[in-house]
Design an enzyme around this catalytic site. Structure first.
Site: not given
Length: 232
Positions: A99-101, A103
């Site tokens: 999960l990106d930064y 998200s």
């Protein structure tokens, strides 16, 4: 199981690093120097540098990841990682997938490398559902390119499920279920139809949900949930 897998399961190191330890002659099985590729069991006496190695039971957690954390064990830029939210006494635990930064939402962390591989390998098509919020109104018809597959970064995304759960003049919320997980894929899919994502939250993996977990909170997965994840 193979000797490198046994050592990795005990938390010694990664399988590749364990192979190096074996080649260096630092591992023994029942008093004899181990060789690459041999099979061992819990009935064997495995030692590393003369110390007995035992396999630890795998650990399985679900975390409600907040924004501002990266899905990594360490970060060379000094940013907070999801492990900063976990207790210090967990084993060699790893986040499953990304999960990106910016998200948030459901993230599984485990010491079980085989389960991690199962959940992330594209061929298994494990469904993951996201809550996506974009600015302004959006119609169901506008989601058709996303549902049928849309070209981003030179490839066409797989077909997926998408439906609007809330819409008004200010914003629209959409549930999207994917069976692949390329880098920032959801954000790029909506950018391709002219919409910027302002909130991205993973809410389900298969039928596993956050089940009331607050942001930044975690719990252990029970045996039934673990077996379900292994089966999907």
């Amino acid at each position: 199981m193979r000797i490198n897998k046994y050592l990795a399961s005990s938390g010694v190191a990664s399988r590749r690093e364990c192979d190096k330890l074996i080649l260096e002659g630092r591992v023994s099985v029942n008093g004899k120097t181990a060789t690459l590729g041999i099979d061992v069991s819990e009935d064997d006496e495995i030692k590393l540098n003369g110390n007995i190695v035992t396999v630890k039971k795998n650990e399985y957690y679900i975390l409600n990841k907040p924004k501002g954390y990266i899905c990594s064990v360490t970060d060379d830029k000094g940013r907070k990682t999801v492990l900063d939210l976990m207790p210090d006494n967990v084993g060699r635990i790893y986040p499953v997938g990304r999960l990106d930064y910016d998200s948030e939402g459901l993230l599984i962390l485990t010491t079980d490398g085989e389960l991690a591989q199962h959940l992330t390998h594209p061929s298994n098509e494990v469904p993951k559902t996201y809550l996506v919020k974009v600015e302004g109104t959006l119609t169901e018809n506008a989601l058709n390119p996303i549902r049928s597959g849309i070209e981003i970064d030179g490839y066409v995304t797989k077909k997926c499920k998408a439906h609007i759960v809330e819409t008004n003049k200010e914003y629209t919320k959409v549930h999207v279920t994917l069976t692949e997980g390329k880098n920032r894929e959801v954000r790029k899919m909506f950018a391709a139809i002219g919409k910027e994502v302002t909130l991205l939250k993973r809410i389900k993996i298969g039928e596993i949900t956050l089940r009331g977990l607050d942001r930044g909170s975690f719990r252990k997965l029970d045996r039934q949930e673990v077996e379900y994840l292994k089966s999907i």
